[in-house]
Scaffold this active site. Structure first.
Site, PDB file in Angstrom:
ATOM      1  N   SER A  72       0.841  -1.186   0.000  1.00 19.26           N
ATOM      2  CA  SER A  72       0.000   0.000   0.000  1.00 19.26           C
ATOM      3  C   SER A  72       0.876   1.234   0.000  1.00 19.26           C
ATOM      4  O   SER A  72       2.095   1.150  -0.131  1.00 19.26           O
ATOM      5  CB  SER A  72      -0.932   0.038   1.209  1.00 19.26           C
ATOM      6  OG  SER A  72      -0.170   0.174   2.390  1.00 19.26           O
TER       7      SER A  72
ATOM      8  N   TYR B  71      -3.438   1.144  -2.863  1.00 18.36           N
ATOM      9  CA  TYR B  71      -4.443   1.768  -1.999  1.00 18.36           C
ATOM     10  C   TYR B  71      -3.721   2.532  -0.905  1.00 18.36           C
ATOM     11  O   TYR B  71      -2.536   2.329  -0.654  1.00 18.36           O
ATOM     12  CB  TYR B  71      -5.398   0.729  -1.398  1.00 18.36           C
ATOM     13  CG  TYR B  71      -4.736  -0.306  -0.518  1.00 18.36           C
ATOM     14  CD1 TYR B  71      -4.623  -0.106   0.860  1.00 18.36           C
ATOM     15  CD2 TYR B  71      -4.210  -1.465  -1.061  1.00 18.36           C
ATOM     16  CE1 TYR B  71      -4.004  -1.048   1.670  1.00 18.36           C
ATOM     17  CE2 TYR B  71      -3.598  -2.412  -0.260  1.00 18.36           C
ATOM     18  CZ  TYR B  71      -3.501  -2.202   1.104  1.00 18.36           C
ATOM     19  OH  TYR B  71      -2.886  -3.134   1.894  1.00 18.36           O
TER      20      TYR B  71
END
Length: 117
Positions: A25, A58
């Site tokens: 991430s 993300y």
């Protein structure tokens, strides 16, 4: 018809850390996330100005006012500390919504502090 439009952008953030052993991430200072209304775990596209890499991941929130922009997991291979990146978030809008459409964009300084909205 729906159109994919830029909803949010953090412009020219500086990578402050990378952590290859993390699941994966992008950690972003929570102040920056709030400024452009990116939610935890929301998908983003990151473009590295130094090496041309572009990837999808993300976001997870970093400590408020830390200036943190950290590449985690496999994304740690996409840049190094000091590289400048642009973080994009897109959303689909219909033609009616586009009449009032305006993306949220923040420009940051070298310490990832908001310089301009």
């Amino acid at each position: 018809m729906l159109r994919a439009m830029l909803r949010a952008k953090i412009h020219k953030a500086t990578i402050t850390d990378s952590n290859l052993e993390y699941e994966g991430s992008l950690t972003v200072d929570e102040v920056l996330m709030e400024a452009v209304e990116i939610l935890p775990y929301e998908q983003v596209v990151v473009s590295n100005l130094n090496n041309g890499e572009r990837f999808v991941t993300y976001v997870i929130p970093g400590k408020k006012n830390s200036g943190e922009i950290c590449l985690n997991g496999p994304t740690a291979r996409k840049g190094v500390v000091g590289d400048r990146v642009i973080i994009f978030c897109y959303e689909y809008y219909n033609d009616e919504e586009l009449k009032a459409f305006k993306p949220k964009i923040v420009y940051v300084d070298e310490k990832n502090r908001i310089a301009k909205k």
